[in-house]
Design an enzyme around this catalytic site. Structure first.
Site, short mmCIF file in Angstrom:
data_model
loop_
_atom_site.label_atom_id
_atom_site.label_comp_id
_atom_site.label_asym_id
_atom_site.label_seq_id
_atom_site.Cartn_x
_atom_site.Cartn_y
_atom_site.Cartn_z
CE LYS A 148 -87.66 100.87 23.12
NZ LYS A 148 -86.76 100.53 23.94
CG ASP A 156 -85.76 106.03 23.56
OD1 ASP A 156 -86.08 107.10 23.24
OD2 ASP A 156 -84.45 105.61 23.18
#
Ligand code: SF4
Length: 278
Positions: A177, A196
């Protein structure tokens, strides 16, 4: 009844018998209709379910429509974390875990004023950094990650944040991420998609994925979203999660995606709800 008074008997005209026959006939017709009704209901259900079977949530046309509406809603959005170079963005992204961007943006101006370069961070111990990032939560782990990443960048990458997924993943505290945020937002490289909490929730609500693990969600999204849209799509979805599609009580009534969203936890719907879409 007084003695000797005989109640009046119905006239033997045959009208009663006819009425009784008519009543019996109408009753049997109603019973037959009631028996036929479930059949009709079943037929309607079968028609409906054959329609539902043909619905494909990742149909390219549907995905294009989602992207088009997101473009209209969030034409040029980008990462909300304040930064002026790749290192600052990397630090801000590490600090944003389990925190809000607003909270991180409150901390980073003073942090980068105090330690302007990656070398300044590399000279610190995690304990020295902890008070500066305390309010972002999980400050001990985050301090370890930031200082560890700074040391690696200085010793292995000449003080420059690498613009390569594999190399970024070698840094402490950096998973896909964070790497995708830095690669996409700063280096404009589409090596993957930022997944996310907002991207997880909304892509499941929109049935673009059924997975729950970020890595699998990323793979699913990479299959259905055109590569040139990966960076923007993630930003748009993150903004959508902040503005309308909240985790609790999404504002479906104001959402331009409403009539193509079948999420099970919608707060208002004009379309059929899909139990799996959540
Ligand atoms: S309709 Fe509701 S659940 Fe669906 S994307 Fe919009 S806000 Fe989210």
């Amino acid at each position: 009844m007084p003695r000797g008074v005989i109640p009046r008997q119905p006239a033997k005209t045959g009208r009663q018998d006819r009425a009784a026959r008519q009543f019996a006939r109408s009753q049997s017709r109603a019973a037959a209709a009631a028996l036929a009704r479930p059949e009709r209901g079943k037929a309607r259900l079968a028609k409906k379910s054959s329609k539902a079977k043909s619905y494909n949530p990742i149909d390219p046309e549907r995905v294009r429509e989602i992207l088009k509406r997101l473009d209209q809603l969030y034409p040029d959005v980008t990462c909300a974390l304040h930064h002026s170079n790749a290192w600052q963005l990397l630090v801000a992204t590490i600090l944003s875990a389990q925190s809000t961007d607003v909270n991180v943006n409150r901390v980073t101006p003073e942090l980068f004023r105090k330690y302007p370069t990656v070398e300044d961070f590399a000279r610190l111990t995690p304990e020295q950094l902890q008070p500066d990032i305390y309010s972002t939560g999980f400050f001990r782990n985050k301090a370890k990650s930031v200082v560890g990443a700074a040391k690696e960048i200085v010793s292995n990458f000449g003080g420059q944040v690498p613009d390569d997924m594999e190399k970024l993943l070698t840094l402490p505290g950096v998973a896909r991420k964070t790497a995708n945020v830095v690669l996409g937002t700063w280096f404009k490289k589409s090596d993957g998609l930022v997944v996310d909490t907002h991207v997880t929730r909304i892509s499941r609500r929109l049935e673009l994925t059924r997975s729950e693990e970020p890595q699998k969600i990323e793979q699913d999204l990479m299959r259905v979203i055109p590569r040139e849209k990966w960076i923007l799509f993630a930003h748009q979805i993150i903004w959508h999660g902040r503005k309308l599609c909240f985790a609790r009580s999404p504002k479906c009534v104001d959402c331009p995606l409403e009539n193509i969203c079948h999420a099970a936890d919608k707060t208002w719907s004009t379309v059929e709800i899909h139990k799996g879409a959540k």
